[in-house]
Structure formats: structure tokens, C-alpha cells
Write a protein that holds these residues in place. Structure first.
Motif, PDB file in Angstrom:
ATOM      1  N   ARG A 235     -11.542  -5.143  -2.898  1.00  0.00           N
ATOM      2  CA  ARG A 235     -10.293  -4.501  -2.456  1.00  0.00           C
ATOM      3  C   ARG A 235     -10.352  -4.319  -0.949  1.00  0.00           C
ATOM      4  O   ARG A 235     -11.314  -3.786  -0.418  1.00  0.00           O
ATOM      5  CB  ARG A 235     -10.135  -3.142  -3.127  1.00  0.00           C
ATOM      6  CG  ARG A 235      -8.877  -2.404  -2.740  1.00  0.00           C
ATOM      7  CD  ARG A 235      -8.911  -0.976  -3.290  1.00  0.00           C
ATOM      8  NE  ARG A 235      -7.683  -0.264  -3.088  1.00  0.00           N
ATOM      9  CZ  ARG A 235      -7.315   0.332  -1.960  1.00  0.00           C
ATOM     10  NH1 ARG A 235      -8.108   0.296  -0.908  1.00  0.00           N
ATOM     11  NH2 ARG A 235      -6.168   0.961  -1.873  1.00  0.00           N
ATOM     12  N   SER A 236      -9.312  -4.791  -0.272  1.00  0.00           N
ATOM     13  CA  SER A 236      -9.190  -4.645   1.175  1.00  0.00           C
ATOM     14  C   SER A 236      -7.845  -4.022   1.487  1.00  0.00           C
ATOM     15  O   SER A 236      -6.945  -3.995   0.646  1.00  0.00           O
ATOM     16  CB  SER A 236      -9.249  -6.010   1.865  1.00  0.00           C
ATOM     17  OG  SER A 236     -10.404  -6.712   1.530  1.00  0.00           O
ATOM     18  N   THR A 237      -7.704  -3.569   2.712  1.00  0.00           N
ATOM     19  CA  THR A 237      -6.401  -3.154   3.199  1.00  0.00           C
ATOM     20  C   THR A 237      -6.024  -4.071   4.355  1.00  0.00           C
ATOM     21  O   THR A 237      -6.887  -4.664   5.003  1.00  0.00           O
ATOM     22  CB  THR A 237      -6.409  -1.682   3.678  1.00  0.00           C
ATOM     23  OG1 THR A 237      -7.412  -1.526   4.681  1.00  0.00           O
ATOM     24  CG2 THR A 237      -6.678  -0.742   2.516  1.00  0.00           C
TER      25      THR A 237
ATOM     26  N   PRO B  50     -13.691  -6.685   2.323  1.00  0.00           N
ATOM     27  CA  PRO B  50     -13.443  -6.209   0.951  1.00  0.00           C
ATOM     28  C   PRO B  50     -14.562  -5.308   0.434  1.00  0.00           C
ATOM     29  O   PRO B  50     -15.747  -5.588   0.630  1.00  0.00           O
ATOM     30  CB  PRO B  50     -13.356  -7.484   0.122  1.00  0.00           C
ATOM     31  CG  PRO B  50     -13.757  -8.597   0.997  1.00  0.00           C
ATOM     32  CD  PRO B  50     -13.841  -8.122   2.399  1.00  0.00           C
TER      33      PRO B  50
ATOM     34  N   ASP C  84       0.865  -1.178   0.000  1.00  0.00           N
ATOM     35  CA  ASP C  84       0.000   0.000   0.000  1.00  0.00           C
ATOM     36  C   ASP C  84       0.909   1.238   0.000  1.00  0.00           C
ATOM     37  O   ASP C  84       1.674   1.438   0.940  1.00  0.00           O
ATOM     38  CB  ASP C  84      -0.882  -0.017   1.246  1.00  0.00           C
ATOM     39  CG  ASP C  84      -1.910   1.103   1.266  1.00  0.00           C
ATOM     40  OD1 ASP C  84      -1.748   2.096   0.517  1.00  0.00           O
ATOM     41  OD2 ASP C  84      -2.876   0.994   2.032  1.00  0.00           O
TER      42      ASP C  84
ATOM     43  N   ILE D 180      -6.335  -7.770  -3.024  1.00  0.00           N
ATOM     44  CA  ILE D 180      -7.373  -7.894  -4.033  1.00  0.00           C
ATOM     45  C   ILE D 180      -7.852  -9.345  -4.016  1.00  0.00           C
ATOM     46  O   ILE D 180      -7.040 -10.273  -4.102  1.00  0.00           O
ATOM     47  CB  ILE D 180      -6.856  -7.530  -5.447  1.00  0.00           C
ATOM     48  CG1 ILE D 180      -6.261  -6.116  -5.455  1.00  0.00           C
ATOM     49  CG2 ILE D 180      -7.950  -7.689  -6.494  1.00  0.00           C
ATOM     50  CD1 ILE D 180      -7.248  -5.009  -5.155  1.00  0.00           C
TER      51      ILE D 180
ATOM     52  N   ILE E  31     -15.105  -3.757  -6.067  1.00  0.00           N
ATOM     53  CA  ILE E  31     -14.708  -2.776  -7.074  1.00  0.00           C
ATOM     54  C   ILE E  31     -15.227  -3.192  -8.447  1.00  0.00           C
ATOM     55  O   ILE E  31     -15.230  -2.385  -9.367  1.00  0.00           O
ATOM     56  CB  ILE E  31     -13.193  -2.547  -7.086  1.00  0.00           C
ATOM     57  CG1 ILE E  31     -12.427  -3.853  -7.275  1.00  0.00           C
ATOM     58  CG2 ILE E  31     -12.755  -1.844  -5.834  1.00  0.00           C
ATOM     59  CD1 ILE E  31     -10.912  -3.677  -7.396  1.00  0.00           C
TER      60      ILE E  31
ATOM     61  N   ILE F 284      -2.370  -3.779   0.132  1.00  0.00           N
ATOM     62  CA  ILE F 284      -3.672  -3.782  -0.533  1.00  0.00           C
ATOM     63  C   ILE F 284      -3.905  -5.224  -0.954  1.00  0.00           C
ATOM     64  O   ILE F 284      -3.029  -5.854  -1.554  1.00  0.00           O
ATOM     65  CB  ILE F 284      -3.695  -2.843  -1.754  1.00  0.00           C
ATOM     66  CG1 ILE F 284      -3.499  -1.403  -1.297  1.00  0.00           C
ATOM     67  CG2 ILE F 284      -4.997  -3.007  -2.536  1.00  0.00           C
ATOM     68  CD1 ILE F 284      -3.299  -0.412  -2.423  1.00  0.00           C
TER      69      ILE F 284
END
Length: 145
Positions: A126-128, A137, A103, A112, A140, A110
Motif C-alpha cells: 500500500r502506497s500513497t 509501498p 484517498d 495498491i 500489507i 491510495i
């Protein structure tokens, strides 16, 4: 190449016992040494290597995402809530892929993911992550058909 490597690692994760060492030779003579990282992952489906050299593994049936090293350390970072179809309980979502990148806005990652819901919609989320936990998530892309 990524699909072949993923398949090879998935087979190694699920066929040898934890800590087991094996060896095989590819058709062109390359010898591959195998060290099994875990034997208790139900259905490892996809893997991604992060910038710190740790492997992230997606478990297709449970939705769990694990982060592990080449030794015996393994940590559940998060889970994708896989839905069960309300009218047909045998139909449920599956987690198919995980990709991890640094990130640029933090010291974390990040993440996916690609998974399906109980209605067979393909979702890319998408998560962090800080490497220990993962956010839920955010879709997207959702493909309905």
C-alpha cells in the motif's frame, strides 16, 4: 471482465506505435477503436483508471508505475524496487498489478500493488500518491508459499 480489459489494453499498449490508431471487431459485432498511448513501456502488465480519468500502468519487468492520459502525456509516478536473487541473478521479482483509489484523507490516491520478490514471495503493498510521486509501498500482506 477486468482481466479481459487489462489484457486488451496491454496488447494495445505494446503492439501499436505511439499515436497509432487501429480498429477491430469483437465476435458479437462490437467495433473497438484503439489509440496507442505509449510504445516505450517495456512490459506493461496491469492498469487502473483513477477518478480523474488518468490511466496508471504497471511495468512488470522494470517495476515502474506510470500515470498517463489519452494524449501524449506520461509521467513516472514511482517504482517498486524489484529484487534480484543473490545466488541466481536470472531470478528476480515482478510487478503484477496496480489498483488506484481516492484517498479519503487527502486529495491524493491510495495505490495498491502486487509484486513478487526474488524469493518468489507474493507481496501486496500500500502506497500513497499525490499523482506526481508515490511513497514506497508498505507491505500489507506477504505470502511465503
Amino acid at each position: 471482465m477486468r482481466n479481459s480489459l487489462t489484457l486488451l489494453l496491454t496488447i494495445c499498449l505494446s503492439t501499436l506505435g505511439a499515436g497509432a490508431v487501429g480498429q477491430f471487431t469483437l465476435p458479437q459485432g462490437t467495433v473497438v477503436n484503439v489509440h496507442t498511448l505509449s510504445e516505450d513501456l517495456k512490459t506493461p502488465e496491469a492498469m487502473s483508471l483513477d477518478s480523474k480519468g488518468l490511466l496508471w500502468v504497471a511495468d512488470r519487468a522494470t517495476g515502474n508505475i506510470w500515470r498517463m492520459n489519452a494524449g501524449s502525456w506520461k509521467h513516472k509516478v514511482g517504482s517498486i524496487a524489484l529484487q534480484v536473487h543473490p545466488d541466481e541473478p536470472s531470478i528476480r521479482g515482478n510487478l503484477f498489478d496496480v489498483a488506484v483509489v481516492d484517498d479519503p484523507n487527502s486529495d491524493g490516491f491510495i495505490v495498491i500493488t502486487m509484486y513478487t520478490d526474488a524469493y518468489e514471495h507474493l507481496i501486496i503493498g500500500r502506497s500513497t500518491s499525490d499523482g506526481n510521486t508515490m511513497s514506497v509501498p508498505e507491505p500489507i500482506l506477504v505470502v511465503n508459499d
